[in-house]
Scaffold this motif. Structure first.
Motif, PDB file in Angstrom:
ATOM      1  N   VAL A  91       0.788  -1.224  -0.036  1.00  0.00           N
ATOM      2  CA  VAL A  91       0.130   0.049  -0.085  1.00  0.00           C
ATOM      3  C   VAL A  91       0.901   1.349   0.013  1.00  0.00           C
ATOM      4  N   VAL A  92       0.660   2.219  -0.865  1.00  0.00           N
ATOM      5  CA  VAL A  92       1.418   3.305  -0.910  1.00  0.00           C
ATOM      6  C   VAL A  92       0.335   4.439  -0.157  1.00  0.00           C
ATOM      7  N   ILE A  93       1.082   5.221   0.730  1.00  0.00           N
ATOM      8  CA  ILE A  93       0.183   6.200   1.494  1.00  0.00           C
ATOM      9  C   ILE A  93       1.086   7.513   1.572  1.00  0.00           C
ATOM     10  N   GLY A  94       0.558   8.648   1.826  1.00  0.00           N
ATOM     11  CA  GLY A  94       1.144  10.016   1.817  1.00  0.00           C
ATOM     12  C   GLY A  94      -0.028  10.945   2.094  1.00  0.00           C
ATOM     13  N   SER A  95       0.536  12.170   2.673  1.00  0.00           N
ATOM     14  CA  SER A  95      -0.453  13.261   2.883  1.00  0.00           C
ATOM     15  C   SER A  95      -0.175  14.119   1.438  1.00  0.00           C
ATOM     16  N   VAL A  96      -1.472  14.499   0.973  1.00  0.00           N
ATOM     17  CA  VAL A  96      -1.263  15.020  -0.257  1.00  0.00           C
ATOM     18  C   VAL A  96      -0.665  16.470  -0.454  1.00  0.00           C
ATOM     19  N   HIS A 101       0.330  18.034   7.336  1.00  0.00           N
ATOM     20  CA  HIS A 101      -0.147  17.227   8.383  1.00  0.00           C
ATOM     21  C   HIS A 101       0.253  15.912   8.502  1.00  0.00           C
ATOM     22  N   ASP A 102       0.687  15.250   9.210  1.00  0.00           N
ATOM     23  CA  ASP A 102       1.050  13.872   8.936  1.00  0.00           C
ATOM     24  C   ASP A 102       0.945  12.914  10.015  1.00  0.00           C
ATOM     25  N   GLY A 144      -3.225   5.230  -0.487  1.00  0.00           N
ATOM     26  CA  GLY A 144      -4.073   5.812   0.539  1.00  0.00           C
ATOM     27  C   GLY A 144      -3.724   7.165   0.753  1.00  0.00           C
ATOM     28  N   MET A 145      -4.614   8.034   0.755  1.00  0.00           N
ATOM     29  CA  MET A 145      -4.338   9.513   1.107  1.00  0.00           C
ATOM     30  C   MET A 145      -4.978  10.299   1.939  1.00  0.00           C
ATOM     31  N   SER A 146      -4.271  11.204   2.657  1.00  0.00           N
ATOM     32  CA  SER A 146      -4.759  11.928   3.948  1.00  0.00           C
ATOM     33  C   SER A 146      -4.666  13.227   3.580  1.00  0.00           C
ATOM     34  N   ALA A 147      -5.616  14.089   3.824  1.00  0.00           N
ATOM     35  CA  ALA A 147      -5.628  15.668   3.766  1.00  0.00           C
ATOM     36  C   ALA A 147      -6.393  16.165   5.078  1.00  0.00           C
ATOM     37  N   LEU A 148      -5.934  17.213   5.395  1.00  0.00           N
ATOM     38  CA  LEU A 148      -6.128  17.893   6.679  1.00  0.00           C
ATOM     39  C   LEU A 148      -6.763  19.190   6.442  1.00  0.00           C
ATOM     40  N   LEU A 149      -6.658  19.637   5.211  1.00  0.00           N
ATOM     41  CA  LEU A 149      -6.936  20.993   4.875  1.00  0.00           C
ATOM     42  C   LEU A 149      -8.062  21.039   3.958  1.00  0.00           C
ATOM     43  N   THR A 150      -9.033  21.835   3.876  1.00  0.00           N
ATOM     44  CA  THR A 150      -9.892  21.776   2.794  1.00  0.00           C
ATOM     45  C   THR A 150      -9.338  22.369   1.409  1.00  0.00           C
ATOM     46  N   LYS A 164      -7.693   6.838 -13.605  1.00  0.00           N
ATOM     47  CA  LYS A 164      -8.583   6.812 -14.662  1.00  0.00           C
ATOM     48  C   LYS A 164      -8.039   6.954 -16.006  1.00  0.00           C
ATOM     49  N   LYS A 165      -7.170   8.029 -16.339  1.00  0.00           N
ATOM     50  CA  LYS A 165      -6.457   8.561 -17.401  1.00  0.00           C
ATOM     51  C   LYS A 165      -5.576   7.345 -17.773  1.00  0.00           C
ATOM     52  N   GLU A 166      -5.029   6.780 -16.856  1.00  0.00           N
ATOM     53  CA  GLU A 166      -3.936   5.723 -17.152  1.00  0.00           C
ATOM     54  C   GLU A 166      -4.540   4.297 -17.456  1.00  0.00           C
ATOM     55  N   ASN A 167      -5.801   4.134 -17.222  1.00  0.00           N
ATOM     56  CA  ASN A 167      -6.703   3.193 -17.287  1.00  0.00           C
ATOM     57  C   ASN A 167      -6.133   2.131 -16.196  1.00  0.00           C
ATOM     58  N   LEU A 168      -5.915   2.692 -14.892  1.00  0.00           N
ATOM     59  CA  LEU A 168      -5.641   2.068 -13.819  1.00  0.00           C
ATOM     60  C   LEU A 168      -6.546   1.844 -12.610  1.00  0.00           C
ATOM     61  N   HIS A 169      -7.628   2.685 -12.993  1.00  0.00           N
ATOM     62  CA  HIS A 169      -8.871   2.837 -11.965  1.00  0.00           C
ATOM     63  C   HIS A 169      -9.401   1.210 -11.777  1.00  0.00           C
ATOM     64  N   GLY A 170      -9.594   0.903 -10.497  1.00  0.00           N
ATOM     65  CA  GLY A 170     -10.276  -0.419 -10.288  1.00  0.00           C
ATOM     66  C   GLY A 170      -8.801  -1.510 -10.158  1.00  0.00           C
ATOM     67  N   ARG A 171      -7.738  -1.141 -10.679  1.00  0.00           N
ATOM     68  CA  ARG A 171      -6.745  -2.077 -10.640  1.00  0.00           C
ATOM     69  C   ARG A 171      -5.860  -1.701  -9.498  1.00  0.00           C
ATOM     70  N   ILE A 172      -5.698  -0.387  -9.238  1.00  0.00           N
ATOM     71  CA  ILE A 172      -5.106   0.319  -8.178  1.00  0.00           C
ATOM     72  C   ILE A 172      -6.240   1.093  -7.353  1.00  0.00           C
ATOM     73  N   LYS A 173      -6.606   0.400  -6.220  1.00  0.00           N
ATOM     74  CA  LYS A 173      -7.658   1.268  -5.480  1.00  0.00           C
ATOM     75  C   LYS A 173      -7.499   2.378  -4.761  1.00  0.00           C
ATOM     76  N   THR A 174      -8.303   3.075  -4.247  1.00  0.00           N
ATOM     77  CA  THR A 174      -8.044   4.318  -3.580  1.00  0.00           C
ATOM     78  C   THR A 174      -8.714   4.295  -2.329  1.00  0.00           C
ATOM     79  N   ILE A 175      -8.187   5.077  -1.203  1.00  0.00           N
ATOM     80  CA  ILE A 175      -8.727   5.296   0.032  1.00  0.00           C
ATOM     81  C   ILE A 175      -8.351   6.558   0.578  1.00  0.00           C
ATOM     82  N   ILE A 176      -9.274   7.354   1.002  1.00  0.00           N
ATOM     83  CA  ILE A 176      -9.043   8.643   1.344  1.00  0.00           C
ATOM     84  C   ILE A 176      -9.333   8.777   3.051  1.00  0.00           C
ATOM     85  N   GLY A 177      -8.630   9.553   3.330  1.00  0.00           N
ATOM     86  CA  GLY A 177      -9.230   9.816   4.934  1.00  0.00           C
ATOM     87  C   GLY A 177      -8.521  11.559   5.545  1.00  0.00           C
ATOM     88  N   GLY A 178      -8.902  11.677   6.704  1.00  0.00           N
ATOM     89  CA  GLY A 178      -8.456  12.918   7.096  1.00  0.00           C
ATOM     90  C   GLY A 178      -9.673  14.045   7.439  1.00  0.00           C
TER      91      GLY A 178
END
Ligand code: B1M
Length: 221
Positions: A91-96, A101-102, A144-150, A164-178
């Motif tokens: 899983v690749v994670i990061g703050s956007v 905020h980390d 996995g992406m994290s954001a604390l600022l609007t 989506k542009k690279e035709n990877l949507h669905g093959r690499i899943k995304t989760i967001i939080g913050g």
């Protein structure tokens, strides 16, 4: 439990000298690590956030509180990530991008490692292109992406759009939080999941990794 209140109060005071000892004391009293995290450290940080919002305290106070938070997390980290199960995938994670905020993102990483995932932590201020490039080159199943600022939330949509542009949507899943992110926002931008907290993030990532495997893995596979 009085000790949890003392942890929260020390964190509010930005006392990184006291927080580790109090955290150890709570564990010695038999309080579960996740309870110490939620009702001690995070509870204290929530008060800090509210006081900052109403200008009762200022940025240097918040920085001290963050330092105290990390001092407590250092004690809890091995306990939160001691599951030691076989790898469930990467899983690749990061703050956007634009977001420094980390703390929440790091907690998600700790919990994911504890659940047996291999975590590639890109840190904070991560551009959409970097999330996607790293997920591809590391053969990750989930981003996995994290954001604390609007103001930084739109970067999450950039990542979804790029997949989506690279035709990877669905093959690499995304989760967001913050804190400012919601399930509704996840639906709006086309992210695959939303995690309210680090425990829920783990449950969602397990589901996503299983779904990504069924679709035959990522671009590299
Ligand atoms: Co900042 N800050 N901050 N700050 N800060 C907030 C976010 C704010 C809400 C404070 C407030 O006004 N009440 C406000 C944002 C307002 C908005 O956008 N609407 C704010 C602001 C304005 C700013 C600055 C702009 C201030 C300034 O410079 N004038 C600035 C921006 C810097 C930048 O990013 N470019 C700034 C700076 C900072 C510090 C550097 C001082 C410090 C961060 C230190 C660090 O992270 N290393 C800081 C802090 C500490 C906060 C508050 C007080 C606490 C954040 C935190 O760590 N909470 C915060 C107020 C608040 O959130 N109540 C605030 C504890 C942490 C465990 O919670 O990250 O929400 P959280 O993570 C949770 C869940 O959200 C979830 O799991 C965790 C719990 O289990 N989660 C995920 C998080 N990521 C996830 C990802 C997932 C799933 C779940 O899947 C991948």
């Amino acid at each position: 439990m009085e000790i949890l209140q003392r942890i929260a109060q020390s964190l509010e005071a930005g006392d990184d000298g006291d927080v580790p000892g109090l955290t150890r004391q709570a564990l010695a009293e038999g309080i579960a690590p996740k309870v110490v995290l939620d009702q001690g450290l995070i509870a204290g940080m929530n008060v800090v956030g509210e006081k900052f919002r109403v200008h009762e305290i200022f940025l240097p106070d918040v920085l001290l509180a963050a330092k105290a938070m990390y001092a407590g997390m250092d004690i809890l980290k091995p306990l939160l990530s001691s599951a030691g199960v076989a790898s469930r995938g990467r899983v690749v994670i990061g703050s956007v991008q634009g977001d420094l905020h980390d703390i929440g993102k790091n907690l998600v990483g700790i919990m994911l490692r504890g659940a047996g995932f291999e975590v590639v932590d890109l840190g904070n201020d991560v551009a959409a292109e970097k999330f996607v490039a790293e997920a591809k080159s590391r053969d990750a199943r989930v981003i996995g992406m994290s954001a604390l600022l609007t103001t930084t939330m739109p970067v999450m949509k950039e990542v979804v759009d790029l997949l989506k542009k690279e035709n990877l949507h669905g093959r690499i899943k995304t989760i967001i939080g913050g804190a400012p992110v919601s399930r509704e926002y996840a639906g709006e931008i086309g992210a695959d999941a939303y995690g309210y907290d680090c425990a829920q993030a783990v449950e969602r990532v397990k589901e996503l990794a299983a779904a990504a495997s069924l679709r035959g893995g990522t671009a590299a596979s």
